[in-house]
Design a protein around this motif. Structure first.
Motif, PDB file in Angstrom:
ATOM      1  N   MET A  40       0.834  -1.212   0.000  1.00 42.86           N
ATOM      2  CA  MET A  40       0.000   0.000   0.000  1.00 42.86           C
ATOM      3  C   MET A  40       0.866   1.259   0.000  1.00 42.86           C
ATOM      4  O   MET A  40       0.572   2.215  -0.705  1.00 42.86           O
ATOM      5  CB  MET A  40      -0.923   0.002   1.223  1.00 42.86           C
ATOM      6  CG  MET A  40      -1.950  -1.114   1.228  1.00 42.86           C
ATOM      7  SD  MET A  40      -3.255  -0.811   0.046  1.00 42.86           S
ATOM      8  CE  MET A  40      -4.199   0.377   0.941  1.00 42.86           C
ATOM      9  N   LEU A  41       1.940   1.268   0.796  1.00 42.54           N
ATOM     10  CA  LEU A  41       2.824   2.428   0.839  1.00 42.54           C
ATOM     11  C   LEU A  41       3.522   2.648  -0.500  1.00 42.54           C
ATOM     12  O   LEU A  41       3.689   3.781  -0.941  1.00 42.54           O
ATOM     13  CB  LEU A  41       3.856   2.269   1.949  1.00 42.54           C
ATOM     14  CG  LEU A  41       3.319   2.397   3.376  1.00 42.54           C
ATOM     15  CD1 LEU A  41       4.420   2.067   4.378  1.00 42.54           C
ATOM     16  CD2 LEU A  41       2.776   3.783   3.624  1.00 42.54           C
ATOM     17  N   LYS A  43       2.411   1.784  -3.493  1.00 37.56           N
ATOM     18  CA  LYS A  43       1.427   2.301  -4.444  1.00 37.56           C
ATOM     19  C   LYS A  43       1.131   3.762  -4.181  1.00 37.56           C
ATOM     20  O   LYS A  43       0.995   4.565  -5.099  1.00 37.56           O
ATOM     21  CB  LYS A  43       0.132   1.483  -4.375  1.00 37.56           C
ATOM     22  CG  LYS A  43       0.212   0.159  -5.065  1.00 37.56           C
ATOM     23  CD  LYS A  43      -1.129  -0.517  -5.098  1.00 37.56           C
ATOM     24  CE  LYS A  43      -1.069  -1.821  -5.873  1.00 37.56           C
ATOM     25  NZ  LYS A  43      -2.370  -2.474  -5.926  1.00 37.56           N
ATOM     26  N   LYS A  44       1.050   4.135  -2.904  1.00 36.12           N
ATOM     27  CA  LYS A  44       0.779   5.526  -2.547  1.00 36.12           C
ATOM     28  C   LYS A  44       1.936   6.423  -2.994  1.00 36.12           C
ATOM     29  O   LYS A  44       1.723   7.497  -3.535  1.00 36.12           O
ATOM     30  CB  LYS A  44       0.569   5.624  -1.040  1.00 36.12           C
ATOM     31  CG  LYS A  44       0.045   6.945  -0.575  1.00 36.12           C
ATOM     32  CD  LYS A  44      -0.253   6.879   0.913  1.00 36.12           C
ATOM     33  CE  LYS A  44      -0.926   8.150   1.381  1.00 36.12           C
ATOM     34  NZ  LYS A  44      -1.235   8.095   2.813  1.00 36.12           N
ATOM     35  N   LYS A  45       3.166   5.960  -2.794  1.00 32.48           N
ATOM     36  CA  LYS A  45       4.346   6.728  -3.206  1.00 32.48           C
ATOM     37  C   LYS A  45       4.386   6.889  -4.723  1.00 32.48           C
ATOM     38  O   LYS A  45       4.660   7.952  -5.245  1.00 32.48           O
ATOM     39  CB  LYS A  45       5.613   6.038  -2.714  1.00 32.48           C
ATOM     40  CG  LYS A  45       6.888   6.773  -3.057  1.00 32.48           C
ATOM     41  CD  LYS A  45       8.095   6.030  -2.540  1.00 32.48           C
ATOM     42  CE  LYS A  45       9.372   6.722  -2.966  1.00 32.48           C
ATOM     43  NZ  LYS A  45      10.546   5.967  -2.555  1.00 32.48           N
ATOM     44  N   GLN A  46       4.091   5.815  -5.462  1.00 33.33           N
ATOM     45  CA  GLN A  46       4.095   5.875  -6.925  1.00 33.33           C
ATOM     46  C   GLN A  46       3.011   6.831  -7.418  1.00 33.33           C
ATOM     47  O   GLN A  46       3.238   7.605  -8.335  1.00 33.33           O
ATOM     48  CB  GLN A  46       3.883   4.485  -7.510  1.00 33.33           C
ATOM     49  CG  GLN A  46       3.927   4.454  -9.015  1.00 33.33           C
ATOM     50  CD  GLN A  46       3.682   3.053  -9.557  1.00 33.33           C
ATOM     51  OE1 GLN A  46       3.308   2.144  -8.837  1.00 33.33           O
ATOM     52  NE2 GLN A  46       3.900   2.889 -10.845  1.00 33.33           N
ATOM     53  N   HIS A  47       1.844   6.806  -6.786  1.00 35.71           N
ATOM     54  CA  HIS A  47       0.753   7.693  -7.183  1.00 35.71           C
ATOM     55  C   HIS A  47       1.140   9.153  -6.939  1.00 35.71           C
ATOM     56  O   HIS A  47       0.870  10.024  -7.767  1.00 35.71           O
ATOM     57  CB  HIS A  47      -0.525   7.334  -6.405  1.00 35.71           C
ATOM     58  CG  HIS A  47      -1.696   8.188  -6.751  1.00 35.71           C
ATOM     59  ND1 HIS A  47      -2.299   8.125  -7.991  1.00 35.71           N
ATOM     60  CD2 HIS A  47      -2.371   9.131  -6.034  1.00 35.71           C
ATOM     61  CE1 HIS A  47      -3.297   8.991  -8.021  1.00 35.71           C
ATOM     62  NE2 HIS A  47      -3.361   9.606  -6.854  1.00 35.71           N
ATOM     63  N   ALA A  48       1.815   9.435  -5.825  1.00 39.43           N
ATOM     64  CA  ALA A  48       2.264  10.796  -5.529  1.00 39.43           C
ATOM     65  C   ALA A  48       3.301  11.262  -6.543  1.00 39.43           C
ATOM     66  O   ALA A  48       3.282  12.410  -6.987  1.00 39.43           O
ATOM     67  CB  ALA A  48       2.839  10.865  -4.120  1.00 39.43           C
ATOM     68  N   GLU A  49       4.223  10.379  -6.952  1.00 46.07           N
ATOM     69  CA  GLU A  49       5.230  10.750  -7.957  1.00 46.07           C
ATOM     70  C   GLU A  49       4.578  11.026  -9.298  1.00 46.07           C
ATOM     71  O   GLU A  49       4.978  11.942 -10.019  1.00 46.07           O
ATOM     72  CB  GLU A  49       6.268   9.641  -8.100  1.00 46.07           C
ATOM     73  CG  GLU A  49       7.219   9.540  -6.932  1.00 46.07           C
ATOM     74  CD  GLU A  49       8.186   8.379  -7.065  1.00 46.07           C
ATOM     75  OE1 GLU A  49       8.092   7.629  -8.055  1.00 46.07           O
ATOM     76  OE2 GLU A  49       9.027   8.225  -6.173  1.00 46.07           O
ATOM     77  N   ASP A  50       3.572  10.242  -9.673  1.00 40.60           N
ATOM     78  CA  ASP A  50       2.883  10.456 -10.942  1.00 40.60           C
ATOM     79  C   ASP A  50       2.166  11.803 -10.953  1.00 40.60           C
ATOM     80  O   ASP A  50       2.148  12.496 -11.963  1.00 40.60           O
ATOM     81  CB  ASP A  50       1.877   9.334 -11.217  1.00 40.60           C
ATOM     82  CG  ASP A  50       2.548   8.021 -11.591  1.00 40.60           C
ATOM     83  OD1 ASP A  50       3.757   8.058 -11.912  1.00 40.60           O
ATOM     84  OD2 ASP A  50       1.868   6.979 -11.557  1.00 40.60           O
ATOM     85  N   GLU A  51       1.581  12.198  -9.824  1.00 36.04           N
ATOM     86  CA  GLU A  51       0.895  13.490  -9.764  1.00 36.04           C
ATOM     87  C   GLU A  51       1.878  14.642  -9.850  1.00 36.04           C
ATOM     88  O   GLU A  51       1.620  15.652 -10.479  1.00 36.04           O
ATOM     89  CB  GLU A  51       0.091  13.590  -8.473  1.00 36.04           C
ATOM     90  CG  GLU A  51      -1.173  12.766  -8.484  1.00 36.04           C
ATOM     91  CD  GLU A  51      -1.948  12.903  -7.178  1.00 36.04           C
ATOM     92  OE1 GLU A  51      -1.491  13.618  -6.261  1.00 36.04           O
ATOM     93  OE2 GLU A  51      -3.023  12.290  -7.095  1.00 36.04           O
TER      94      GLU A  51
END
Length: 196
Positions: A40-41, A43-51
């Motif tokens: 989960m962490l 995925k959350k980190k990857q989502h933040a980098e994509d944004e």
């Protein structure tokens, strides 16, 4: 009496097996919970980098660590190029040998994986040059910068094009500052350069 003694010995060993099973189940449960939390962490980190950065190609995500002092660079030689030049008055051709210098062997392996696209890009650059452009030192230096830019383009790395100083000054005023992209190709070296 032998039967009650055997029953007494069997009872503690059965309880020990139950404890062992409970301990293994608890450890397994902790491992699964920890793995789920880590997933989960990530995925959350990857989502933040994509944004933050928008879409980033996979090749750009690799780190371009600077080599330690005293470490020799890695060279990736390309097969020599023979191309017709863009001279209109007479048919002229150039034979150019190019070697790319990269900071680390990992990047050299990545370049080799993209070699057909890199060769095609370099051929396109060379075929649009005239003999007058290639015979001057400035023309060769400009060609080296263009080859450097085109050699990393297949990997999704976009380097800024070199422009005239006046044009660059006006575009800097109009455009917002972009973060400078560091090229994994540190230098373009010519091994042969024949223009006929």
């Amino acid at each position: 009496m032998s039967t009650p003694a055997a029953a007494a010995e069997a009872a503690p060993s059965g309880g020990g097996k139950k404890k062992l099973i409970i301990i293994i189940a608890a450890v397994l449960l902790l491992v699964l919970i920890g793995g789920g939390a880590a997933l989960m962490l990530m995925k959350k980190k990857q989502h933040a980098e994509d944004e933050d950065g928008g879409e980033a190609p996979a090749a750009v995500e690799t780190s371009h660590a600077k080599p330690k002092p005293g470490t020799p660079p890695t060279f990736v030689p390309l097969e020599p190029f023979t191309v017709n030049l863009a001279d209109k008055e007479v048919d002229r051709f150039a034979q150019v040998g190019v070697t790319l210098e990269v900071a680390d062997p990992h990047m050299a392996d990545q370049l080799k994986a993209y070699m057909p696209a890199i060769r095609s890009n370099v051929l396109m650059v060379l075929s649009h040059k005239t003999s007058a452009e290639l015979l001057t030192r400035e023309g060769k230096e400009k060609l080296a910068r263009e080859i450097q830019r085109e050699s990393v383009r297949p990997m999704g790395i976009e380097l800024d094009e070199e422009e005239d100083e006046e044009a660059a000054a006006t575009t800097k005023k109009k455009k917002k500052k972009k973060k400078a992209v560091e090229s994994p190709v540190t230098q373009v070296l010519f091994s042969t350069f024949i223009v006929q």
